[in-house]
Motif scaffolding. Structure first.
Motif, PDB file in Angstrom:
ATOM      1  N   LYS A  10       0.822  -1.215   0.000  1.00  0.00           N
ATOM      2  CA  LYS A  10       0.000   0.000   0.000  1.00  0.00           C
ATOM      3  C   LYS A  10       0.854   1.262   0.000  1.00  0.00           C
ATOM      4  N   SER A  11       2.002   1.221   0.677  1.00  0.00           N
ATOM      5  CA  SER A  11       2.900   2.380   0.692  1.00  0.00           C
ATOM      6  C   SER A  11       4.311   1.922   1.023  1.00  0.00           C
ATOM      7  N   GLU A  13       8.225   3.436   2.418  1.00  0.00           N
ATOM      8  CA  GLU A  13       9.009   4.525   3.003  1.00  0.00           C
ATOM      9  C   GLU A  13      10.348   3.979   3.484  1.00  0.00           C
ATOM     10  N   ALA A  23       7.615  -1.342   3.793  1.00  0.00           N
ATOM     11  CA  ALA A  23       6.305  -1.171   3.160  1.00  0.00           C
ATOM     12  C   ALA A  23       5.197  -1.461   4.151  1.00  0.00           C
ATOM     13  N   LYS A  24       4.085  -0.799   3.946  1.00  0.00           N
ATOM     14  CA  LYS A  24       2.837  -1.179   4.608  1.00  0.00           C
ATOM     15  C   LYS A  24       2.183  -2.147   3.625  1.00  0.00           C
ATOM     16  N   GLU A  44       4.662   0.200  -5.008  1.00  0.00           N
ATOM     17  CA  GLU A  44       3.282   0.279  -4.536  1.00  0.00           C
ATOM     18  C   GLU A  44       2.365  -0.410  -5.537  1.00  0.00           C
TER      19      GLU A  44
END
Length: 92
Positions: A10-11, A13, A23-24, A44
């Motif tokens: 999902k994201s 960073e 990552a999420k 993503e």
């Protein structure tokens, strides 16, 4: 049993002073963090197999859905749900 679970990124960073790409990752309604160090090309929207908090490979969406459905069927997803509840702070 400890398995690799498919999830959708999902994201992304950088954490730990910008040294680790994290990552999420969404696993059927549950979001967890996973390291992307072993899959540097992951982005993503990609689906990844996550084992012990580390994404170990990129998989296509169809394969991810099949694998997740099978793991739900045999009851292995329950462990993921239980561990996510342990990660949450106690409201009392």
């Amino acid at each position: 049993m400890c398995l690799a679970i498919p999830g959708k990124i999902k994201s992304i960073e950088f954490q730990y002073d910008g040294t680790v790409r994290m990552a999420k990752v969404l696993f059927g309604g549950i979001t967890k963090e996973a390291s992307l160090e072993m899959v540097p090309d992951a982005k993503e929207g990609d689906y990844v197999l996550v084992h012990v908090g580390v994404a170990i490979s990129i998989v296509d969406e169809e394969e991810a859905r099949k694998t997740f459905a099978y793991l739900e069927e045999i009851g292995e997803i329950d462990e993921l749900v239980e561990s996510s509840q342990l990660d949450r702070p106690n409201p009392l």
